[in-house]
Design a protein around this motif. Structure first.
Motif, mmCIF file in Angstrom:
data_model
loop_
_atom_site.group_PDB
_atom_site.id
_atom_site.type_symbol
_atom_site.label_atom_id
_atom_site.label_comp_id
_atom_site.label_asym_id
_atom_site.label_seq_id
_atom_site.Cartn_x
_atom_site.Cartn_y
_atom_site.Cartn_z
ATOM 1 N N VAL A 90 0.843 -1.198 0.000
ATOM 2 C CA VAL A 90 0.000 0.000 0.000
ATOM 3 C C VAL A 90 0.876 1.246 0.000
ATOM 4 N N ARG A 91 0.517 2.182 -0.873
ATOM 5 C CA ARG A 91 1.283 3.428 -0.971
ATOM 6 C C ARG A 91 0.492 4.651 -0.532
ATOM 7 N N ASN A 92 -0.860 4.575 -0.558
ATOM 8 C CA ASN A 92 -1.672 5.743 -0.228
ATOM 9 C C ASN A 92 -2.928 5.324 0.535
ATOM 10 N N VAL A 93 -3.210 6.032 1.625
ATOM 11 C CA VAL A 93 -4.430 5.811 2.391
ATOM 12 C C VAL A 93 -5.049 7.180 2.664
ATOM 13 N N ASP A 94 -6.182 7.437 2.017
ATOM 14 C CA ASP A 94 -6.968 8.635 2.300
ATOM 15 C C ASP A 94 -8.043 8.211 3.294
ATOM 16 N N ALA A 95 -7.806 8.434 4.572
ATOM 17 C CA ALA A 95 -8.765 8.003 5.596
ATOM 18 C C ALA A 95 -8.339 8.514 6.961
ATOM 19 N N TRP A 96 -9.336 8.574 7.841
ATOM 20 C CA TRP A 96 -9.059 8.754 9.257
ATOM 21 C C TRP A 96 -8.713 7.368 9.788
ATOM 22 N N LEU A 97 -7.637 7.230 10.526
ATOM 23 C CA LEU A 97 -7.245 5.959 11.137
ATOM 24 C C LEU A 97 -7.255 6.136 12.646
ATOM 25 N N ILE A 98 -8.171 5.438 13.307
ATOM 26 C CA ILE A 98 -8.334 5.617 14.747
ATOM 27 C C ILE A 98 -8.314 4.248 15.412
ATOM 28 N N ALA A 99 -7.315 4.024 16.263
ATOM 29 C CA ALA A 99 -7.156 2.755 16.972
ATOM 30 C C ALA A 99 -6.921 3.033 18.450
ATOM 31 N N PRO A 100 -7.998 3.261 19.202
ATOM 32 C CA PRO A 100 -7.831 3.613 20.612
ATOM 33 C C PRO A 100 -7.526 2.433 21.524
ATOM 34 N N GLY A 101 -7.704 1.213 21.032
ATOM 35 C CA GLY A 101 -7.538 0.044 21.882
ATOM 36 C C GLY A 101 -8.821 -0.250 22.635
ATOM 37 N N VAL A 102 -8.800 -1.324 23.361
ATOM 38 C CA VAL A 102 -9.949 -1.742 24.150
ATOM 39 C C VAL A 102 -9.575 -1.619 25.616
ATOM 40 N N GLN A 103 -10.386 -0.873 26.353
ATOM 41 C CA GLN A 103 -10.086 -0.626 27.761
ATOM 42 C C GLN A 103 -10.896 -1.561 28.642
ATOM 43 N N SER A 104 -10.208 -2.172 29.606
ATOM 44 C CA SER A 104 -10.835 -2.995 30.627
ATOM 45 C C SER A 104 -10.270 -2.528 31.962
ATOM 46 N N GLY A 105 -11.077 -1.787 32.696
ATOM 47 C CA GLY A 105 -10.591 -1.192 33.941
ATOM 48 C C GLY A 105 -9.550 -0.134 33.609
ATOM 49 N N THR A 106 -8.350 -0.303 34.129
ATOM 50 C CA THR A 106 -7.290 0.660 33.850
ATOM 51 C C THR A 106 -6.311 0.156 32.775
ATOM 52 N N THR A 107 -6.603 -1.015 32.196
ATOM 53 C CA THR A 107 -5.714 -1.612 31.205
ATOM 54 C C THR A 107 -6.265 -1.411 29.795
ATOM 55 N N VAL A 108 -5.396 -0.984 28.880
ATOM 56 C CA VAL A 108 -5.760 -0.846 27.476
ATOM 57 C C VAL A 108 -4.975 -1.876 26.681
ATOM 58 N N THR A 109 -5.684 -2.681 25.895
ATOM 59 C CA THR A 109 -5.015 -3.641 25.013
ATOM 60 C C THR A 109 -5.283 -3.234 23.572
ATOM 61 N N GLY A 111 -4.944 -1.038 20.180
ATOM 62 C CA GLY A 111 -4.769 0.371 19.875
ATOM 63 C C GLY A 111 -3.523 0.626 19.057
ATOM 64 N N VAL A 112 -3.167 -0.338 18.198
ATOM 65 C CA VAL A 112 -1.928 -0.255 17.438
ATOM 66 C C VAL A 112 -2.223 -0.036 15.959
ATOM 67 N N ILE A 113 -1.541 0.932 15.367
ATOM 68 C CA ILE A 113 -1.553 1.116 13.923
ATOM 69 C C ILE A 113 -0.156 0.746 13.437
#
Length: 174
Positions: A90-109, A111-113
């Protein structure tokens, strides 16, 4: 952003494939999906809220070109997922990329781009060596910029491997 584009029981489910010709709206995924090469048409706003799933981008994603006569004609793609991976070709991505992760309590798993789908230990100047341009906002718990473009000898030496542009069309659309 996830609050703005909520998923409910009536949200259409999207599967893997091209987004070309897809109608405007909010979509969800029942599992991991792969988006192939796509062009988002003028006047279309496609939002994929994949929740805790992974979205893989396997082909260039482009917005239709103008001229546009109003902000409502600006094409937009918003990908909201636990993880987002961009394939090496891939050479071009026209998009919003949002990866906040999944939160469980105080832990986030998650959320990786990842800007390349090759394992970091396998990357060298001949793998993941194509430059990547992302046109749109990028939000992640962790951004792994894995491209090696610009590291090989020759005319491209020193060129950036990844370029991230926050274009005015995203701001106007929002």
């Amino acid at each position: 952003i996830a609050e703005r584009f909520r998923v409910g029981s009536g949200t259409p489910v999207i599967g893997s494939g091209s987004l070309s010709g897809r109608a405007s709206g909010v979509y969800t995924a029942n599992g991991n999906i792969t988006i192939s090469a796509s062009t988002i048409a003028a006047g279309r706003s496609v939002i994929i809220n994949a929740g805790s799933n992974t979205v893989t981008i396997s082909g260039d994603i482009n917005y239709a070109t103008g001229p546009f006569t109003s902000a409502s004609q600006l094409p937009q793609l918003l990908i909201l997922a636990n993880n987002i991976t961009i394939n090496a070709a891939v050479r071009n991505v026209d998009a919003w990329l949002i990866a906040p992760g999944v939160q469980s309590g105080t832990t986030v798993t998650g959320g990786v781009i990842r800007t390349c789908d090759v394992a970091p230990a396998s990357i060298n100047s001949s793998r993941c060596n194509l430059p990547l341009t992302v046109n749109g906002p990028v939000v992640a718990n962790s951004l792994l910029m894995l491209r090696t473009g610009g590291s090989e000898p020759g005319n491209r030496r020193g060129d950036p491997a990844e370029v991230f542009n926050f274009r005015p069309d995203a701001y106007i659309w929002a």
